[in-house]
Write a protein that holds these residues in place. Sequence first.
Motif, PDB file in Angstrom:
ATOM      1  N   SER A   1     -19.631  53.325 -17.407  1.00 44.10           N
ATOM      2  CA  SER A   1     -20.056  52.081 -16.766  1.00 44.10           C
ATOM      3  C   SER A   1     -19.286  50.895 -17.311  1.00 44.10           C
ATOM      4  O   SER A   1     -18.688  50.958 -18.392  1.00 44.10           O
ATOM      5  N   GLU A   2     -19.323  49.810 -16.560  1.00 42.39           N
ATOM      6  CA  GLU A   2     -18.735  48.555 -17.005  1.00 42.39           C
ATOM      7  C   GLU A   2     -19.467  47.398 -16.339  1.00 42.39           C
ATOM      8  O   GLU A   2     -19.932  47.502 -15.200  1.00 42.39           O
ATOM      9  N   ILE A   3     -19.615  46.305 -17.058  1.00 43.57           N
ATOM     10  CA  ILE A   3     -20.218  45.093 -16.508  1.00 43.57           C
ATOM     11  C   ILE A   3     -19.123  44.263 -15.878  1.00 43.57           C
ATOM     12  O   ILE A   3     -18.120  43.944 -16.522  1.00 43.57           O
ATOM     13  N   VAL A   4     -19.306  43.921 -14.602  1.00 42.04           N
ATOM     14  CA  VAL A   4     -18.268  43.167 -13.887  1.00 42.04           C
ATOM     15  C   VAL A   4     -18.736  41.793 -13.438  1.00 42.04           C
ATOM     16  O   VAL A   4     -17.917  40.984 -12.973  1.00 42.04           O
ATOM     17  N   ALA A   5     -20.032  41.494 -13.560  1.00 38.31           N
ATOM     18  CA  ALA A   5     -20.532  40.183 -13.126  1.00 38.31           C
ATOM     19  C   ALA A   5     -21.833  39.867 -13.854  1.00 38.31           C
ATOM     20  O   ALA A   5     -22.584  40.772 -14.236  1.00 38.31           O
ATOM     21  N   VAL A   6     -22.087  38.583 -14.051  1.00 36.36           N
ATOM     22  CA  VAL A   6     -23.330  38.126 -14.656  1.00 36.36           C
ATOM     23  C   VAL A   6     -23.895  36.982 -13.830  1.00 36.36           C
ATOM     24  O   VAL A   6     -23.156  36.294 -13.112  1.00 36.36           O
ATOM     25  N   CYS A   7     -25.201  36.787 -13.945  1.00 43.60           N
ATOM     26  CA  CYS A   7     -25.864  35.743 -13.161  1.00 43.60           C
ATOM     27  C   CYS A   7     -27.030  35.180 -13.958  1.00 43.60           C
ATOM     28  O   CYS A   7     -27.794  35.932 -14.575  1.00 43.60           O
ATOM     29  N   ASP A   8     -27.174  33.870 -13.940  1.00 41.16           N
ATOM     30  CA  ASP A   8     -28.310  33.214 -14.578  1.00 41.16           C
ATOM     31  C   ASP A   8     -28.367  31.768 -14.089  1.00 41.16           C
ATOM     32  O   ASP A   8     -27.317  31.144 -13.878  1.00 41.16           O
ATOM     33  N   PRO A   9     -29.585  31.211 -13.890  1.00 42.82           N
ATOM     34  CA  PRO A   9     -29.684  29.798 -13.513  1.00 42.82           C
ATOM     35  C   PRO A   9     -29.145  28.850 -14.574  1.00 42.82           C
ATOM     36  O   PRO A   9     -28.824  27.706 -14.272  1.00 42.82           O
ATOM     37  N   PHE A  10     -29.095  29.303 -15.836  1.00 43.10           N
ATOM     38  CA  PHE A  10     -28.489  28.526 -16.911  1.00 43.10           C
ATOM     39  C   PHE A  10     -26.988  28.837 -16.982  1.00 43.10           C
ATOM     40  O   PHE A  10     -26.603  29.963 -17.295  1.00 43.10           O
ATOM     41  N   LYS A  11     -26.150  27.854 -16.724  1.00 48.15           N
ATOM     42  CA  LYS A  11     -24.703  28.076 -16.802  1.00 48.15           C
ATOM     43  C   LYS A  11     -24.295  28.468 -18.223  1.00 48.15           C
ATOM     44  O   LYS A  11     -23.409  29.316 -18.424  1.00 48.15           O
ATOM     45  N   SER A  12     -24.929  27.875 -19.217  1.00 49.11           N
ATOM     46  CA  SER A  12     -24.578  28.188 -20.601  1.00 49.11           C
ATOM     47  C   SER A  12     -24.861  29.646 -20.933  1.00 49.11           C
ATOM     48  O   SER A  12     -24.124  30.276 -21.714  1.00 49.11           O
ATOM     49  N   ARG A  13     -25.908  30.213 -20.355  1.00 50.43           N
ATOM     50  CA  ARG A  13     -26.231  31.614 -20.607  1.00 50.43           C
ATOM     51  C   ARG A  13     -25.238  32.533 -19.897  1.00 50.43           C
ATOM     52  O   ARG A  13     -24.850  33.571 -20.442  1.00 50.43           O
ATOM     53  N   GLN A  14     -24.852  32.154 -18.698  1.00 53.36           N
ATOM     54  CA  GLN A  14     -23.795  32.905 -18.015  1.00 53.36           C
ATOM     55  C   GLN A  14     -22.552  32.996 -18.898  1.00 53.36           C
ATOM     56  O   GLN A  14     -21.966  34.067 -19.078  1.00 53.36           O
ATOM     57  N   ASP A  15     -22.154  31.837 -19.396  1.00 52.15           N
ATOM     58  CA  ASP A  15     -20.911  31.769 -20.168  1.00 52.15           C
ATOM     59  C   ASP A  15     -21.027  32.542 -21.484  1.00 52.15           C
ATOM     60  O   ASP A  15     -20.060  33.188 -21.910  1.00 52.15           O
ATOM     61  N   ARG A  16     -22.191  32.490 -22.104  1.00 48.64           N
ATOM     62  CA  ARG A  16     -22.362  33.215 -23.365  1.00 48.64           C
ATOM     63  C   ARG A  16     -22.174  34.708 -23.160  1.00 48.64           C
ATOM     64  O   ARG A  16     -21.406  35.356 -23.877  1.00 48.64           O
TER      65      ARG A  16
END
Length: 444
Positions: A67-82
């Motif tokens: 498996s591999e993670i190819v995308a992330v999502c969160d209403p907090f932009k800072s959490r996405q970036d982390r």
Amino acid sequence: MMMKQTRRDFIKKSAGAGVVLGFPTIIPSTVLGQNGKVAPSNRVTIGVIGCGGQSGAAVSYVNYPKSEIVAVCDPFKSRQDRRGDQWGVTHRFTDFRDLLARDDIDAVHVVTPDHWHVPISIAAARAGKDMYCEKPLGVSIEQNLAAREIVEKHNRIFQYGTQQRSSDACRMGIDLVLNGHIGEVQEVHVWAPGGIAEGGDPTPQPVPEDLDYDMWLGPAPKKPYSPDRVSNKGAWYIYDYALGFIAGWGAHPLDQLQWWADAVGLDIPVEYKTEGAIATGPLFNTVHKWDMKATYATGMEMTFQDSITAGEIAGKLPTGRGEPILSHGDGTMFVGTKGWVSVSRGALKASSEEIRRRAKDPGPIRLPVSRNHRGNFVDCVLRRSQPVATLESAIKSDIISHMGDIGIRTGETLKWDPVKEAVLGSDDAVQMMHRPMRAPWALS
């Protein structure tokens, strides 16, 4: 929505059209999947929806070769970036619908606050994605039953985030029970940590620039922003978003109970008498203390309590002392005619050393083996089989939590109709099977 063509799609389409590509004729073995490597085309691509603290466990997908993670999502932009920076992911979204629209994502890991679990999981199923959904399941019985659409209509793979099913200790303990080492099961005791009796600051504050607060709220009622509302404790202990730990942590030991019940063909209890206490605010208002006595159609009794209440009465259990209860924050104890077995996270206890020693070779009846919960999910996505923690079992165990919550809030002894799948009681109790969703969000 227009999407860029992925590298995998380009290669697939080009090969199908007989296109000769100007690539080197010597191809690295890692691309072909040799030398123990898995070819990229055979890996499950994961989108992680929710990038708070609990999402850290999704690093398992990075470390798992299939498996591999190819995308992330969160209403907090800072959490996405982390998380994006941590996992080397460039596709980052605020709206989960944009992530679901991508055709290069096979499955999603839903690790949002509880009120989003079922709505996002259903949306993922409709988008053709498989899903690993963290516990608990829905914030209403109606949501739990609606979730069946995921597998019945869309034939998706669903893994419930009750990772104790991937614990050797828990599985081996239940195998002992199934193979008759404690005799006929007479009663079951379940316990989990409670919540907190009060707390939370509701003072309105400006919404942080990096937060899409309306998306965070989603189907929950519109309320003024405060930091405590969107904190971990807010997501756990505010009734708009959760039932509290009666479901949020209770999901683990109740899941162990249901794992056994499924194996012996037993549905959930049909009568519930639950006493408890609800947090007094000013912001937190979920059940924090509970004592449930439930009865199955067979007449067998089950208790489900917060760990403090369980500890207070532990001396009355067949063990004669509180050790099995007090040594762990959650647990499931099966009491039979010949002894007892207690399972909790990483621990297996029994009424005798003779019974405990049989755990490695309990007999012919065996539960499915999984030692990596997220890896089990990935493997099942690849082979199109249901994983160790199924949706149907999740629905049943989660309804037990709801029956406790409804019983405390109405003060009634409730009955459950397993045929109609409905609460039998006052109009108030029946109404609480449903929870309104803020427009434009809906289950249908």
